[in-house]
Design a protein around this motif. Structure first.
Motif, PDB file in Angstrom:
ATOM      1  N   GLY A 202      -4.386  10.381   8.468  1.00 37.45           N
ATOM      2  CA  GLY A 202      -4.204  11.379   7.424  1.00 37.45           C
ATOM      3  C   GLY A 202      -4.997  11.060   6.171  1.00 37.45           C
ATOM      4  N   ARG A 203      -4.950  11.965   5.207  1.00 35.19           N
ATOM      5  CA  ARG A 203      -5.702  11.773   3.967  1.00 35.19           C
ATOM      6  C   ARG A 203      -5.281  10.521   3.212  1.00 35.19           C
ATOM      7  N   ASN A 204      -3.995  10.200   3.302  1.00 35.17           N
ATOM      8  CA  ASN A 204      -3.511   9.017   2.585  1.00 35.17           C
ATOM      9  C   ASN A 204      -3.785   7.721   3.337  1.00 35.17           C
ATOM     10  N   GLY A 205      -4.427   7.843   4.513  1.00 32.19           N
ATOM     11  CA  GLY A 205      -4.788   6.660   5.279  1.00 32.19           C
ATOM     12  C   GLY A 205      -3.788   6.278   6.342  1.00 32.19           C
ATOM     13  N   LEU A 206      -2.637   6.945   6.385  1.00 33.67           N
ATOM     14  CA  LEU A 206      -1.632   6.601   7.385  1.00 33.67           C
ATOM     15  C   LEU A 206      -2.018   7.172   8.742  1.00 33.67           C
ATOM     16  N   TRP A 207      -1.956   6.314   9.751  1.00 31.96           N
ATOM     17  CA  TRP A 207      -2.213   6.748  11.126  1.00 31.96           C
ATOM     18  C   TRP A 207      -0.940   7.314  11.740  1.00 31.96           C
ATOM     19  N   MET A 208      -1.080   8.422  12.457  1.00 29.65           N
ATOM     20  CA  MET A 208       0.003   8.978  13.259  1.00 29.65           C
ATOM     21  C   MET A 208      -0.482   8.997  14.702  1.00 29.65           C
ATOM     22  N   GLY A 209       0.396   8.644  15.624  1.00 28.89           N
ATOM     23  CA  GLY A 209      -0.033   8.552  17.007  1.00 28.89           C
ATOM     24  C   GLY A 209       0.900   9.241  17.977  1.00 28.89           C
ATOM     25  N   GLU A 210       0.315   9.885  18.979  1.00 32.32           N
ATOM     26  CA  GLU A 210       1.079  10.386  20.121  1.00 32.32           C
ATOM     27  C   GLU A 210       1.187   9.234  21.107  1.00 32.32           C
TER      28      GLU A 210
ATOM     29  N   GLU B 292       0.840  -1.187   0.000  1.00 32.39           N
ATOM     30  CA  GLU B 292       0.000   0.000   0.000  1.00 32.39           C
ATOM     31  C   GLU B 292       0.884   1.249   0.000  1.00 32.39           C
ATOM     32  N   VAL B 293       0.473   2.257  -0.763  1.00 29.62           N
ATOM     33  CA  VAL B 293       1.281   3.469  -0.919  1.00 29.62           C
ATOM     34  C   VAL B 293       1.576   4.109   0.436  1.00 29.62           C
ATOM     35  N   ARG B 294       0.575   4.140   1.318  1.00 32.07           N
ATOM     36  CA  ARG B 294       0.760   4.805   2.620  1.00 32.07           C
ATOM     37  C   ARG B 294       1.897   4.156   3.408  1.00 32.07           C
ATOM     38  N   TYR B 295       2.028   2.844   3.303  1.00 36.98           N
ATOM     39  CA  TYR B 295       3.070   2.152   4.052  1.00 36.98           C
ATOM     40  C   TYR B 295       4.395   2.103   3.299  1.00 36.98           C
ATOM     41  N   LEU B 296       4.352   2.090   1.980  1.00 35.43           N
ATOM     42  CA  LEU B 296       5.598   2.171   1.218  1.00 35.43           C
ATOM     43  C   LEU B 296       6.329   3.468   1.541  1.00 35.43           C
ATOM     44  N   ASP B 297       5.591   4.572   1.563  1.00 38.68           N
ATOM     45  CA  ASP B 297       6.197   5.876   1.897  1.00 38.68           C
ATOM     46  C   ASP B 297       6.733   5.859   3.323  1.00 38.68           C
ATOM     47  N   MET B 298       5.955   5.304   4.244  1.00 41.39           N
ATOM     48  CA  MET B 298       6.365   5.258   5.645  1.00 41.39           C
ATOM     49  C   MET B 298       7.639   4.451   5.813  1.00 41.39           C
ATOM     50  N   VAL B 299       7.692   3.276   5.185  1.00 41.66           N
ATOM     51  CA  VAL B 299       8.854   2.395   5.324  1.00 41.66           C
ATOM     52  C   VAL B 299      10.093   3.036   4.719  1.00 41.66           C
ATOM     53  N   ARG B 300       9.951   3.673   3.568  1.00 44.42           N
ATOM     54  CA  ARG B 300      11.110   4.328   2.941  1.00 44.42           C
ATOM     55  C   ARG B 300      11.668   5.425   3.841  1.00 44.42           C
ATOM     56  N   LYS B 301      10.783   6.191   4.482  1.00 44.05           N
ATOM     57  CA  LYS B 301      11.239   7.255   5.383  1.00 44.05           C
ATOM     58  C   LYS B 301      11.916   6.668   6.617  1.00 44.05           C
ATOM     59  N   CYS B 302      11.351   5.584   7.153  1.00 40.26           N
ATOM     60  CA  CYS B 302      11.951   4.958   8.328  1.00 40.26           C
ATOM     61  C   CYS B 302      13.347   4.429   8.004  1.00 40.26           C
ATOM     62  N   ILE B 303      13.504   3.833   6.825  1.00 38.83           N
ATOM     63  CA  ILE B 303      14.813   3.310   6.424  1.00 38.83           C
ATOM     64  C   ILE B 303      15.800   4.463   6.225  1.00 38.83           C
ATOM     65  N   ALA B 304      15.350   5.515   5.540  1.00 36.89           N
ATOM     66  CA  ALA B 304      16.236   6.638   5.224  1.00 36.89           C
ATOM     67  C   ALA B 304      16.732   7.343   6.477  1.00 36.89           C
ATOM     68  N   HIS B 305      15.880   7.419   7.512  1.00 37.84           N
ATOM     69  CA  HIS B 305      16.233   8.177   8.712  1.00 37.84           C
ATOM     70  C   HIS B 305      16.504   7.280   9.924  1.00 37.84           C
TER      71      HIS B 305
END
Length: 204
Positions: free
Chosen positions: A100-108, A25-38
């Motif tokens: 978010g709009r793309n379906g990704l959940w963000m949590g405190e 899923e696009v929402r998780y592909l973006d998330m995983v790429r950012k997690c790997i990069a940082h």
């Protein structure tokens, strides 16, 4: 802690647990790429309502306790698909979550203290022995390190580690696994696991 990306799943990740995921899923592909990069972690939370793959108009209910996941291996065998291996690190409480709009959940989230290294009590030694037997059986079948359901070192003398590995192996409902994850006392978690194993006839 600052807001972190969340990955709701129909399973529960425990500290030191292994979690293989196929990401498409696009929402998780973006998330995983950012997690790997940082070199960042994301939060795995139990999905109590809804389905893992996003559908229009679907309501999702997230569990109140989750575990941070660190990506330790990854590959991209084809465009739009990533395969990752994750390791559970620290438990957290989910204070609030927003999708978010793309379906990704963000949590405190608020990190929960790690289990203390408490020895397995004599009354629960059969639980550790049974887990040791499972590990030996897998080794005798020449199961590779990569495919073992638990990762070495095998801390069979530690209450929290033994309890967590059984929580991953046992076929119990997600809400029940979340209650075990939320249990702060590792010896009590081990006692609850012992009850489950006894009910299932898995202890001699």
């Amino acid at each position: 802690m600052a807001a972190i990306p969340l990955f709701p799943l129909n399973t529960v990740l425990f500290p030191d647990g292994r979690l293989p995921l196929q990401i498409f899923e696009v929402r998780y592909l973006d998330m995983v790429r950012k997690c790997i990069a940082h070199s960042e972690e994301f939060g795995v939370v139990p999905l109590l309502e809804g389905e893992e793959v996003r559908k229009p108009g679907q309501h999702e209910a997230l569990g109140a306790v989750g575990t941070l996941a660190r990506i330790v291996e990854w590959s991209a065998p084809m465009p739009g698909l990533m395969q990752i291996q994750c390791l559970g690190t620290h438990r957290f409480r989910l204070l609030s979550a927003e999708q978010g709009r793309n379906g990704l959940w963000m949590g405190e989230v608020e990190r929960v203290d790690d289990d203390m290294a408490v020895p397995v009590p004599g009354e629960q030694q059969d639980v550790a022995n049974a887990l040791g037997s499972v590990i030996c059986a897998l080794q005798h079948r020449h199961v590779s390190v990569e495919k073992m359901p638990m990762q070495a070192p095998y801390r069979l003398d530690e209450s929290g580690w033994v309890a967590n590995r059984w929580c991953e192996l046992l076929h119990i409902a997600t809400p029940q696994k979340q209650l075990l994850l939320a249990q702060d006392n590792p010896v009590l978690r081990l006692e609850l696991v012992q009850d489950l194993l006894s009910e299932a006839g898995l202890l001699s």
